[in-house]
Each structure stands twice: as structure tokens, then as C-alpha cells.
Design an enzyme around this catalytic site. Structure first.
Site, PDB file in Angstrom:
ATOM      1  N   CYS A 150     -46.558  31.237  16.809  1.00 45.15           N
ATOM      2  CA  CYS A 150     -45.099  31.581  17.185  1.00 45.15           C
ATOM      3  C   CYS A 150     -45.285  32.717  17.729  1.00 45.15           C
ATOM      4  O   CYS A 150     -44.711  33.450  18.855  1.00 45.15           O
ATOM      5  CB  CYS A 150     -44.675  30.342  17.187  1.00 45.15           C
ATOM      6  SG  CYS A 150     -44.643  28.817  17.298  1.00 45.15           S
ATOM      7  N   ASP A 171     -38.408  31.051  14.332  1.00 43.14           N
ATOM      8  CA  ASP A 171     -39.028  29.247  13.891  1.00 43.14           C
ATOM      9  C   ASP A 171     -38.810  29.484  12.683  1.00 43.14           C
ATOM     10  O   ASP A 171     -39.622  28.697  11.818  1.00 43.14           O
ATOM     11  CB  ASP A 171     -40.690  28.901  14.264  1.00 43.14           C
ATOM     12  CG  ASP A 171     -39.968  28.597  15.767  1.00 43.14           C
ATOM     13  OD1 ASP A 171     -39.774  28.689  16.324  1.00 43.14           O
ATOM     14  OD2 ASP A 171     -41.767  28.186  16.554  1.00 43.14           O
ATOM     15  N   LYS A 205     -37.859  25.109  21.944  1.00 41.14           N
ATOM     16  CA  LYS A 205     -38.938  25.054  22.265  1.00 41.14           C
ATOM     17  C   LYS A 205     -40.083  24.677  22.364  1.00 41.14           C
ATOM     18  O   LYS A 205     -40.042  23.853  20.851  1.00 41.14           O
ATOM     19  CB  LYS A 205     -39.247  26.494  22.352  1.00 41.14           C
ATOM     20  CG  LYS A 205     -39.862  27.298  21.149  1.00 41.14           C
ATOM     21  CD  LYS A 205     -39.992  28.612  21.175  1.00 41.14           C
ATOM     22  CE  LYS A 205     -40.863  28.783  19.513  1.00 41.14           C
ATOM     23  NZ  LYS A 205     -41.480  28.370  18.860  1.00 41.14           N
TER      24      LYS A 205
HETATM   25  C1  C5J Z   1     -45.209  28.329  14.729  1.00 41.12           C
HETATM   26  C2  C5J Z   1     -47.117  27.251  14.288  1.00 41.12           C
HETATM   27  N1  C5J Z   1     -44.278  28.004  15.018  1.00 41.12           N
HETATM   28  N2  C5J Z   1     -47.612  27.511  13.883  1.00 41.12           N
HETATM   29  N3  C5J Z   1     -45.979  27.202  15.225  1.00 41.12           N
HETATM   30  O1  C5J Z   1     -45.955  29.070  14.185  1.00 41.12           O
HETATM   31  O2  C5J Z   1     -47.750  25.475  14.575  1.00 41.12           O
END
Ligand code: C5J
Length: 218
Positions: free
Chosen positions: A159, A24, A126
Site C-alpha cells: 500500500c 493502513d 480505501k
Molecule cells: C497494505 C496489504 N496495507 N499488504 N495491505 O499494504 O495487503
């Protein structure tokens, strides 16, 4: 076999059975003026991962090993976004500085310029926090004979943690790189990493990226 100085002890990996997972590293989370910052977060806490991660990705590619990128986000009609997630994240799908927030195909949803996937690298989209939930990741790893994961990306306690826990339950050995994962909250970064390596490595190992780059040259 390459061995990395890690917590709670040395991490040994078979390169042919190891993938680098980059979670991400999206503009919505990392760009100044983007979604993450609009929530009051300090994006510098995430952006410090960019340089070490770029160096690691270059070394990983030079070694001919697979990199798998993930992106958190949803279909434009939000049909893959559970109502409970939307209730607690009402900005999802709203117009933001970089397009509709966390919506596939929007500029903000994509990976930052510095860490764009190379030709042929896999990108897993995802809808959840974990990279295994409602994705093709498990099949991709099975097909590639992957048994170990070097895990990087953002955010550490959300995540990255969810994915490491999912991977650990599925039998993967996970090495998380402290300088290549980031949290908006320094306390969560510290404790999140401690939680992974605690109790003899309850979820996996923690190390720094230069140790992995050195091990790739062994
Ligand atoms: C991730 C989030 N990628 N913090 N998303 O950690 O909402």
C-alpha cells in the site's frame, strides 16, 4: 524552507503545502493474533514503526500541519471488493480474532490505539492498495493546497508503494520515511525503499523520521 537529509539528495518542503500520510496502521495488519499474523507473517516487522511514527505524528501536530490517515477495507456486503481481490484474499470478510477481516466498522479494521487520529484529522477509507483509487484523497489534497507528501505506514511494498506511485504520477513530491514504513519481509523493505530513491528519485525520496522532526524545528 525546511530541508531533510535524504536519498537520493536533500528533500526540501514548504510546510504549509505538505501533509503527513499514515497508511493502513490497522489492527488487522499489526496486532499479534490478528489477520496479518494469521497468514504466517511476523508482525514485529511492522510494529517497529509504531514508536518512531508516534513521535513524528506528535511533532507534526505540534507544528500545526495536516495528518491524513488511511484504512484498507470494505463495506460489510463486500460490494466494493473486486472479485479478483476476493479470489486471492478469501479471508476478507471472514470472522477473525478482531471481527470480520478488513471490514469497515470492525475492531480489527480500525487504527491501532497508539496511532489513533486526533480530533479533526482526516481518515480516508480505501478499497484498494493505493490511497487515490476510489477515494476522495485527490480532492482533499487539492482543497488543502498540498503539493508534497511525507509517507509512512504499512506495508512498504504494497500500500505504501502503490500510493507513492499514484502520488508521483499525479505530481506530488513524496518523501518516504524508512523507520516509519514496514514490510513483513525484510528483503521487500530494503528493495522497496531502494526502488523509490533509485534513478535520481524515480518515485521520490527516502529519509529517517528524526531528520524530519529536526527540520520542522528549523
Ligand atoms: C497494505 C496489504 N496495507 N499488504 N495491505 O499494504 O495487503
Amino acid at each position: 524552507m525546511p530541508t531533510v537529509d535524504a536519498q537520493p539528495g536533500p528533500f526540501t518542503f514548504q510546510p504549509a503545502e505538505t501533509a503527513l500520510l499514515v497508511i493502513d496502521m490497522q489492527r488487522d495488519f499489526l496486532l499479534p493474533g490478528g489477520f496479518g499474523e494469521s497468514l504466517g507473517n511476523d508482525v514485529a516487522q511492522l510494529r517497529r514503526t509504531i514508536e518512531p511514527l508516534a513521535a513524528l505524528m506528535a511533532a507534526w501536530r505540534a507544528a500545526g500541519l495536516p495528518i491524513i490517515h488511511t484504512r484498507e477495507g470494505h463495506l460489510p456486503d463486500l460490494s466494493d471488493c473486486p472479485p479478483a481481490k476476493l479470489r486471492r484474499g478469501p479471508m476478507i470478510g471472514q470472522e477473525g480474532r478482531f471481527g470480520k477481516i478488513l471490514i469497515r466498522g470492525e475492531y480489527g479494521h480500525d487504527i491501532i490505539d497508539e496511532l489513533q487520529p486526533a480530533e479533526g484529522e482526516t481518515v480516508v477509507d480505501k478499497p484498494g492498495k493505493g490511497a487515490f483509487h476510489a477515494t476522495e484523497l485527490a480532492g482533499i489534497l487539492d482543497d488543502g493546497g498540498i503539493k508534497s507528501l511525507v509517507v509512512t505506514g504499512v506495508t512498504t511494498e504494497v500500500c505504501v508503494h502503490t500510493t507513492v506511485r499514484e502520488a508521483n504520477d499525479r505530481g506530488y513530491e513524496c518523501l518516504v520515511l524508512a523507520d516509519c514504513v514496514g514490510s513483513y519481509f525484510p528483503e521487500f523493505q530494503r528493495v522497496g525503499l531502494q526502488m523509490i530513491a533509485a534513478q535520481g528519485g524515480i518515485f521520490g525520496w527516502v529519509a529517517e523520521s528524526p531528520a524530519v522532526i529536526a527540520a520542522l524545528k528549523e
